[in-house]
Design a protein around this motif. Structure first.
Motif, mmCIF file in Angstrom:
data_model
loop_
_atom_site.group_PDB
_atom_site.id
_atom_site.type_symbol
_atom_site.label_atom_id
_atom_site.label_comp_id
_atom_site.label_asym_id
_atom_site.label_seq_id
_atom_site.Cartn_x
_atom_site.Cartn_y
_atom_site.Cartn_z
ATOM 1 N N ALA A 114 -9.503 61.447 24.745
ATOM 2 C CA ALA A 114 -8.883 60.128 24.904
ATOM 3 C C ALA A 114 -7.392 60.268 24.621
ATOM 4 C CB ALA A 114 -9.536 59.127 23.954
ATOM 5 N N GLU A 115 -6.570 60.112 25.645
ATOM 6 C CA GLU A 115 -5.133 60.384 25.498
ATOM 7 C C GLU A 115 -4.381 59.204 24.898
ATOM 8 O OE1 GLU A 115 -3.234 62.923 28.430
ATOM 9 O OE2 GLU A 115 -4.999 62.655 29.702
ATOM 10 N N THR A 116 -4.970 58.002 24.965
ATOM 11 C CA THR A 116 -4.325 56.820 24.388
ATOM 12 C C THR A 116 -5.318 56.089 23.486
ATOM 13 O OG1 THR A 116 -5.011 55.335 26.179
ATOM 14 C CG2 THR A 116 -2.945 56.556 26.494
ATOM 15 N N LYS A 117 -4.775 55.225 22.623
ATOM 16 C CA LYS A 117 -5.630 54.457 21.727
ATOM 17 C C LYS A 117 -6.563 53.544 22.516
ATOM 18 C CE LYS A 117 -5.526 51.419 17.695
ATOM 19 N NZ LYS A 117 -4.678 50.688 16.728
ATOM 20 N N LYS A 118 -6.037 52.949 23.585
ATOM 21 C CA LYS A 118 -6.858 52.065 24.411
ATOM 22 C C LYS A 118 -8.025 52.829 25.031
ATOM 23 C CE LYS A 118 -6.541 48.647 28.115
ATOM 24 N NZ LYS A 118 -5.653 47.960 29.090
ATOM 25 N N ALA A 119 -7.741 54.051 25.521
ATOM 26 C CA ALA A 119 -8.795 54.865 26.115
ATOM 27 C C ALA A 119 -9.841 55.241 25.058
ATOM 28 C CB ALA A 119 -8.194 56.118 26.734
ATOM 29 N N ALA A 120 -9.362 55.555 23.838
ATOM 30 C CA ALA A 120 -10.282 55.925 22.757
ATOM 31 C C ALA A 120 -11.201 54.751 22.418
ATOM 32 C CB ALA A 120 -9.490 56.346 21.523
ATOM 33 N N GLU A 121 -10.636 53.546 22.348
ATOM 34 C CA GLU A 121 -11.439 52.365 22.048
ATOM 35 C C GLU A 121 -12.488 52.141 23.128
ATOM 36 O OE1 GLU A 121 -8.444 49.396 21.756
ATOM 37 O OE2 GLU A 121 -8.091 49.710 19.606
ATOM 38 N N SER A 122 -12.118 52.350 24.385
ATOM 39 C CA SER A 122 -13.060 52.147 25.496
ATOM 40 C C SER A 122 -14.227 53.126 25.422
ATOM 41 C CB SER A 122 -12.331 52.308 26.839
ATOM 42 O OG SER A 122 -11.333 51.346 26.990
ATOM 43 N N VAL A 123 -13.914 54.410 25.133
ATOM 44 C CA VAL A 123 -14.969 55.429 25.064
ATOM 45 C C VAL A 123 -15.899 55.165 23.886
ATOM 46 C CG1 VAL A 123 -15.432 57.888 24.714
ATOM 47 C CG2 VAL A 123 -13.567 57.174 26.214
ATOM 48 N N ILE A 124 -15.313 54.866 22.729
ATOM 49 C CA ILE A 124 -16.141 54.612 21.536
ATOM 50 C C ILE A 124 -17.024 53.387 21.752
ATOM 51 C CG2 ILE A 124 -16.068 53.942 19.101
ATOM 52 C CD1 ILE A 124 -13.520 55.674 18.856
ATOM 53 N N ASN A 125 -16.476 52.341 22.367
ATOM 54 C CA ASN A 125 -17.269 51.144 22.642
ATOM 55 C C ASN A 125 -18.395 51.440 23.630
ATOM 56 O OD1 ASN A 125 -15.812 49.493 20.915
ATOM 57 N ND2 ASN A 125 -14.322 48.934 22.490
ATOM 58 N N ALA A 126 -18.123 52.360 24.583
ATOM 59 C CA ALA A 126 -19.171 52.752 25.536
ATOM 60 C C ALA A 126 -20.305 53.477 24.816
ATOM 61 C CB ALA A 126 -18.578 53.648 26.620
ATOM 62 N N PHE A 127 -19.946 54.347 23.861
ATOM 63 C CA PHE A 127 -20.970 55.055 23.093
ATOM 64 C C PHE A 127 -21.734 54.103 22.174
ATOM 65 C CE2 PHE A 127 -18.619 59.368 23.445
ATOM 66 C CZ PHE A 127 -19.329 59.671 24.593
ATOM 67 N N LYS A 128 -21.064 53.025 21.769
ATOM 68 C CA LYS A 128 -21.740 52.034 20.916
ATOM 69 C C LYS A 128 -22.984 51.489 21.612
ATOM 70 C CE LYS A 128 -17.931 50.000 18.243
ATOM 71 N NZ LYS A 128 -17.142 48.755 18.064
ATOM 72 N N SER A 129 -22.870 51.264 22.922
ATOM 73 C CA SER A 129 -23.993 50.694 23.668
ATOM 74 C C SER A 129 -25.200 51.626 23.674
ATOM 75 C CB SER A 129 -23.561 50.381 25.106
ATOM 76 O OG SER A 129 -23.209 51.592 25.787
ATOM 77 N N LEU A 130 -24.956 52.908 23.422
ATOM 78 C CA LEU A 130 -26.038 53.890 23.355
ATOM 79 C C LEU A 130 -26.602 54.020 21.943
ATOM 80 C CD1 LEU A 130 -24.388 56.749 25.475
ATOM 81 C CD2 LEU A 130 -26.007 55.019 26.270
ATOM 82 N N ASN A 131 -25.952 53.337 20.993
ATOM 83 C CA ASN A 131 -26.308 53.470 19.577
ATOM 84 C C ASN A 131 -26.303 54.951 19.175
ATOM 85 O OD1 ASN A 131 -26.950 52.464 17.028
ATOM 86 N ND2 ASN A 131 -29.159 52.743 17.373
ATOM 87 N N ALA A 132 -25.236 55.649 19.580
ATOM 88 C CA ALA A 132 -25.186 57.107 19.442
ATOM 89 C C ALA A 132 -24.372 57.529 18.224
ATOM 90 C CB ALA A 132 -24.568 57.718 20.701
ATOM 91 N N ASN A 133 -24.745 58.661 17.653
ATOM 92 C CA ASN A 133 -23.930 59.293 16.622
ATOM 93 C C ASN A 133 -22.789 60.041 17.290
ATOM 94 O OD1 ASN A 133 -25.589 58.570 14.370
ATOM 95 N ND2 ASN A 133 -27.043 60.153 14.999
ATOM 96 N N ILE A 134 -21.555 59.805 16.812
ATOM 97 C CA ILE A 134 -20.399 60.436 17.450
ATOM 98 C C ILE A 134 -19.496 61.106 16.413
ATOM 99 C CG2 ILE A 134 -20.349 58.877 19.433
ATOM 100 C CD1 ILE A 134 -18.054 57.367 18.056
ATOM 101 N N LEU A 135 -18.818 62.156 16.870
ATOM 102 C CA LEU A 135 -17.770 62.805 16.107
ATOM 103 C C LEU A 135 -16.439 62.480 16.770
ATOM 104 C CD1 LEU A 135 -19.226 66.405 15.534
ATOM 105 C CD2 LEU A 135 -18.992 64.612 13.826
ATOM 106 N N VAL A 136 -15.466 62.129 15.963
ATOM 107 C CA VAL A 136 -14.110 61.882 16.452
ATOM 108 C C VAL A 136 -13.210 62.906 15.774
ATOM 109 C CG1 VAL A 136 -12.237 60.208 16.617
ATOM 110 C CG2 VAL A 136 -14.600 59.437 16.736
ATOM 111 N N GLN A 137 -12.422 63.630 16.566
ATOM 112 C CA GLN A 137 -11.685 64.768 16.022
ATOM 113 C C GLN A 137 -10.241 64.769 16.533
ATOM 114 O OE1 GLN A 137 -12.695 69.007 17.253
ATOM 115 N NE2 GLN A 137 -13.635 68.950 15.227
ATOM 116 N N GLU A 138 -9.328 65.190 15.645
ATOM 117 C CA GLU A 138 -7.918 65.269 16.064
ATOM 118 C C GLU A 138 -7.761 66.305 17.173
ATOM 119 O OE1 GLU A 138 -4.928 67.096 13.581
ATOM 120 O OE2 GLU A 138 -6.475 68.006 12.303
ATOM 121 N N PHE A 139 -6.834 66.034 18.071
ATOM 122 C CA PHE A 139 -6.539 66.935 19.177
ATOM 123 C C PHE A 139 -5.369 67.833 18.788
ATOM 124 C CE2 PHE A 139 -4.226 67.637 23.291
ATOM 125 C CZ PHE A 139 -5.151 68.524 23.817
ATOM 126 N N ILE A 140 -5.564 69.140 18.889
ATOM 127 C CA ILE A 140 -4.526 70.103 18.511
ATOM 128 C C ILE A 140 -3.675 70.400 19.747
ATOM 129 C CG2 ILE A 140 -4.058 72.312 17.393
ATOM 130 C CD1 ILE A 140 -5.601 70.280 15.672
#
Length: 455
Positions: free
Chosen positions: A316-342
């Motif tokens: 996710a290159e922008t905060k808006k994109a990150a929010e969209s992806v995380i919200n999409a995973f929410k609908s799956l009730n999925a466990n997710i890892l969020v990690q800094e990009f080097i």
């Protein structure tokens, strides 16, 4: 017509080019394709052509008599068995001798342990050369028991090396072919064990592992587990059963299991004092904004915890994109890892191959132009690079923390120093052997030998 061989429904024949002096065959004009019993089937290149090598136990219910064969590979073909099971088989071309006549035939290779005959003679091989009298048997004669013993049970033969099984799914995979080759070159008896063909007998007095056809696999000295992610549960169950039978496993079932758990493996590494990219873990979080800020904001990596080999990974290159992806995973009730990009890694990481507590080879992997790399290796090019002392130390400590004797340790170079990305319990050999020209498969075999102090 007078030139044709008359055979019964069962006959003894031979394959001179394969070194099989006699084998009992079921003559079946209803079957189109001929089939020969084969185990440890491994394709390889010879003189610029495709070949296949395999072992055969030519006598039913006798695993002591083994013939090592090789033949030119003609084709791979899907064959439907008499039970209706469809199977992809290797097809070889070799000479068949029936009575006094000999001609070239195509034969498919398959495990016939569950069948009554090691050989099935189909109509394509018989066409124009054989007449069948189904009421008769052994019209061409039978070898005596003394002759069979002379052929197949040589007295005084001494077993050399170790009996090693490679527990995996695909015999054609470069890594698996190389391990089999390396073991044979060092004098060991190597067997490819397709984990899908294995099944377990749980018994307090006589636990066993069986192979397709009922062959019992309790006589191995060592097993090398190379388990694909989709088969982790079953593969680890098999490895655990081998361990219960006191068979040495190059990587243990518990080590493989924990290495496949993304979150648990990161926690183990951190508990051992190893640095990783800042990572957050959540189950469909409500406070998306804080989760993003927790790892330093965008750009950032979002991974499904159950994802494997790059699947379920998003940059996710922008905060808006990150929010969209995380919200999409929410609908799956999925466990997710969020990690800094080097970002400063510039699409590069290091793969350090550790065997028995030592880094035996290192490569740098670089993404192809325009390819996305989310702190993981998704392809690209490999080149030789010298790892620093610190990087080697991290790799060795990481393998030790995971209790892995063989591991592919992925490290990324950042402005904060080297960071540990992942520890792979079934690392591939093709890229690292191709780039470094080192015999990594041989190092794995040596690790087994060291356990047995074998010379």
């Amino acid at each position: 017509m007078l030139d044709k061989v008359i055979v019964g429904s069962e006959e003894w024949c031979s394959f001179p080019a394969l070194g099989i002096p006699t084998i009992k065959a079921r003559v079946d004009s209803g079957a189109k394709t001929s089939a020969l019993h084969a185990i440890n089937i491994i394709p390889f290149e010879k003189d610029g052509g495709s070949w296949v090598k395999f072992d055969i136990n030519p006598i039913q219910n006798n695993s002591r008599a083994v013939i090592h064969c090789q033949a030119p590979l003609v084709d791979k073909r899907v064959v439907k068995s008499s039970s209706g099971f469809r199977e992809q088989r290797y097809v070889i071309s070799t000479n068949l001798q029936v009575g006094d006549q000999e001609w070239e035939v195509e034969v498919t290779l398959t495990n016939r342990d569950s069948m009554g005959f090691r050989m099935l003679l189909g109509r394509e091989a018989m066409s124009g050369r054989v007449l069948v009298d189904p009421e008769q048997k052994y019209l061409l004669g039978q070898p005596t028991q003394e002759k069979l013993k002379e052929y197949y049970e040589k007295e005084g033969e001494i077993k050399r090396g170790l009996r090693i099984g490679l527990l995996a799914s695909n015999p054609e995979l470069y890594s698996n072919r190389r391990i089999i080759q390396a073991g044979e070159e060092r004098g060991h008896e190597m067997h490819f064990l397709n984990l899908k063909h294995c099944y377990i007998k749980l018994d307090a007095d006589k636990p066993e592992i069986h192979y397709r056809g009922g062959r019992v696999l309790n006589d191995f000295d060592a097993v090398i587990p190379r388990i694909r992610p989709s088969m982790t549960f079953y593969g680890c169950a098999l490895t655990r059963h081998f361990e219960a039978l006191k068979v040495f496993c190059l990587n243990s079932s518990s080590a493989i299991s924990q290495s496949r758990d993304k979150l648990y493996s990161l926690q183990l590494l951190l508990n051992s004092g190893l640095d990783i990219p800042t990572t957050g873990f959540a189950n469909s979080p409500l406070d998306t904004n804080d989760l993003i800020n927790m790892v330093g904001g965008s750009p950032l990596i979002i991974k499904l915890l159950e994802g494997t080999q790059g699947k379920g990974v998003v940059l996710a290159e922008t905060k808006k994109a990150a929010e969209s992806v995380i919200n999409a995973f929410k609908s799956l009730n999925a466990n997710i890892l969020v990690q800094e990009f080097i970002k400063e890694a510039n699409g590069k990481d290091l793969r350090l191959f550790v065997v028995n507590g030592k880094v035996v080879a290192t490569i740098q992997r670089e993404a192809l132009p325009g390819e996305f790399r989310a702190n993981i290796h998704l392809g690209g090019t490999a080149s030789v690079i010298k790892a620093t002392r610190e990087e080697k130390s991290i790799a060795v400590r990481a393998a030790k923390a995971m209790n892995l004797k063989v591991a592919g340790v992925d490290i990324i170079r950042s402005s904060k120093g080297p960071l540990l990305l992942e520890v792979n319990s079934s690392p591939g050999l093709e890229g690292i052997e191709g780039a470094t020209q080192k015999d990594i498969a041989g190092e794995m075999i040596k690790a087994i030998e060291k356990n047995f102090k074998w010379k």
